[in-house]
Design an enzyme around this catalytic site. Structure first.
Site, PDB file in Angstrom:
ATOM      1  N   LYS A 193       0.857  -1.169   0.000  1.00  0.00           N
ATOM      2  CA  LYS A 193       0.000   0.000   0.000  1.00  0.00           C
ATOM      3  C   LYS A 193       0.905   1.234   0.000  1.00  0.00           C
ATOM      4  CE  LYS A 193      -1.606   2.567   3.094  1.00  0.00           C
ATOM      5  NZ  LYS A 193      -1.357   3.845   2.344  1.00  0.00           N
ATOM      6  N   CYS A 237      13.925  11.380   5.326  1.00  0.00           N
ATOM      7  CA  CYS A 237      14.076  10.880   6.699  1.00  0.00           C
ATOM      8  C   CYS A 237      15.510  10.982   7.199  1.00  0.00           C
ATOM      9  CB  CYS A 237      13.563   9.453   6.807  1.00  0.00           C
ATOM     10  SG  CYS A 237      14.379   8.293   5.698  1.00  0.00           S
ATOM     11  N   GLU A 256      11.219   1.355   9.476  1.00  0.00           N
ATOM     12  CA  GLU A 256      12.108   2.484   9.184  1.00  0.00           C
ATOM     13  C   GLU A 256      11.311   3.735   9.498  1.00  0.00           C
ATOM     14  OE1 GLU A 256      13.374   5.654   7.822  1.00  0.00           O
ATOM     15  OE2 GLU A 256      13.007   4.891   5.803  1.00  0.00           O
TER      16      GLU A 256
END
Length: 476
Positions: A174, A283, A249
């Site tokens: 998804k 990130c 993560e």
């Protein structure tokens, strides 16, 4: 041209069975790019059944044959890189040049896993008793559920899809509903390369509804998630109910430590490019700048000058170095961070405001003299804001750099080999880069510690995440 928005379930491209959908918005002009179908519960159940059925045959397919399909998919990604990069820029906003590099990197990642999947070695352990053979085997863990965010619509999904497929797992992914077209385009590459139906399924919907339905199914044996700490913790609780393996993560707030023996101009050139890549929505973006006292004034001045010179605009425009933020939420967040920094006595060296009133553009911003209790120093900004503060000693900066719950990436710049080794040892992050910002390649492990998650993607560790270990003792 933007990608056609569809779901992939059991080898067929389709819309949702209950007609629900949502628009996908171009962040550069706030226009609608397309309408994305949502999966109903029955659609998700079909995807689960397909993944379960396909796993039986795909896991029995030789690693060599799986590799052939993955390598063909990588070739198609390269052939279609301009088309896929256009979709990526239109839906996410980053500069086209960045988007194209991301797509080509996705092909490299797929190639890496295609080859590494052939090296999922077991081993023979010498027995302490005669007539006994002791074997360790590696086997695919089972059907995988993967969930990815909007900031890297190609690289983040491909790490999960290629890793799972190379290991012999089927996968339901998804991707983000805000940037769906890129993953759809990558999935078409796998399908066109000959991937059997049901091995890869792509679904969309309300994130909580999809995750809760899919993770609760006993069919799923592994969950891989990239996103926020809060959502990661929630998915871990769901996974715990079925004792399912996870790779997480999660967020980061990367310190950048600049020691007083460096060439300021050289360091600024590197860190400004890294800071404003994808408008800071990364990130592992460098987000907390600690500069040793004697180099602090020159560093701040050079950083602000370089940031102010960046060309900001639509990612499809030639020469643009920074595109818009991905959504309106990020604009509001940036304004709040800047206001809080001002309230804590920090100085806005450049930027600090939205650009125009069409599209989600925000100025590359540099903030100096930022105290540690300003929100931007302990909450991940995820945008084009660079807070800079000073430090005096090695021990002081180590303590401050390690003070947060985040532990994804960290960076340091020094010309001293002794300092480089010492700071690498002391920083509490899953990845450390010294005198550069490179922490992500196909062949190296990517992952964090503390609240930034657990497990790795990339490298041999990335394949291991999708494998079970089986011990067999055989008496003769």
């Amino acid at each position: 041209m933007y990608e056609k928005l569809e779901m992939l379930i059991d080898g067929e491209w389709c819309a949702g069975s209950d007609g629900k959908s949502e628009p996908v918005i171009n962040p550069a002009n706030e226009e609608t790019l397309g309408t994305l179908p949502h999966a109903s519960r029955s659609d998700l159940d079909r995807a689960l059944a397909a993944a379960q059925r396909a796993f039986l045959s795909w896991s029995a397919t030789s690693a060599f044959d799986r590799s052939t399909i993955l390598r063909k998919a990588a070739e198609l990604m390269r052939e279609r890189s301009d088309q896929i990069a256009t979709t990526l820029t239109l839906e996410e906003g980053k500069a086209f040049a960045e988007a194209r590099v991301e797509v080509l990197s996705s092909a490299d990642i797929t190639d890496w896993y295609a080859e590494e999947g052939k090296r999922a070695y077991g081993r023979i352990i010498p027995s302490r008793a005669p007539g006994m053979r002791q074997m360790v085997l590696k086997e695919p863990v089972g059907p995988v559920a993967a969930f990815t965010p909007w900031n890297f619509p190609a690289v983040t999904p491909i790490r999960k899809m290629a890793g799972a497929l190379a290991a012999g797992c089927s996968c339901i992914i998804k991707p983000s509903e805000e940037t769906p077209g890129t993953c759809i385009a990558l999935a078409r590459c796998f399908q066109d390369a000959g991937l059997p139906k049901g091995v890869l399924n792509v679904v969309f919907g309300v994130p909580a509804e999809v995750s809760e339905r899919v993770i609760a199914s006993p069919i799923i044996r592994k969950i891989s998630f990239t996103g926020s700490i809060a959502v990661g913790k929630h998915l871990l609780k769901l996974a715990a109910e079925g004792l399912k393996r996870t790779t997480m993560e999660l967020g980061g707030h990367s310190p950048v430590i600049v020691f007083d023996d460096v060439d300021v101009d050289q360091v600024v050139k590197v860190v400004v490019a890294g800071k404003y890549r994808n408008a800071g929505q990364v990130c592992v973006s460098p987000t907390r700048f600690f500069v040793q006292d004697s180099k602090y004034p020159a560093f701040v001045k050079a950083f602000a000058t370089a940031a102010k010179a960046l060309k900001v605009g639509s990612g499809m425009e030639a020469g643009v170095q920074m595109g818009p933020l991905a959504n309106a939420r990020r604009l509001d967040a940036m304004a709040e961070f800047v206001a809080d920094a001002r309230d804590h006595g920090a100085k806005i060296e450049t930027g600090g405001d939205r650009i125009g009133n069409s599209g989600f553009f925000f100025e590359p911003t540099v903030i100096s003299d930022v105290p540690d209790d300003a929100r931007i120093m302990y909450d991940e900004p995820f945008g084009p804001l660079a807070p800079i503060t000073r430090f005096k000693s090695f021990d002081e900066v180590v303590t401050r750099a390690n003070s947060l719950e985040y532990g994804l990436a960290s960076y340091a710049f020094t010309t001293s080999e002794k300092t480089a080794s010492a700071i690498s040892d002391k920083l509490q992050t899953g990845m450390v880069a010294v005198n550069g910002l490179t922490v992500s390649t196909p062949e190296t492990p990517f992952g964090g510690v503390k609240h930034s998650g657990h497990g790795s993607e990339g490298g041999v560790e990335g394949l291991e995440a999708y494998l079970n270990t089986k011990f067999v003792s055989q008496a003769h």
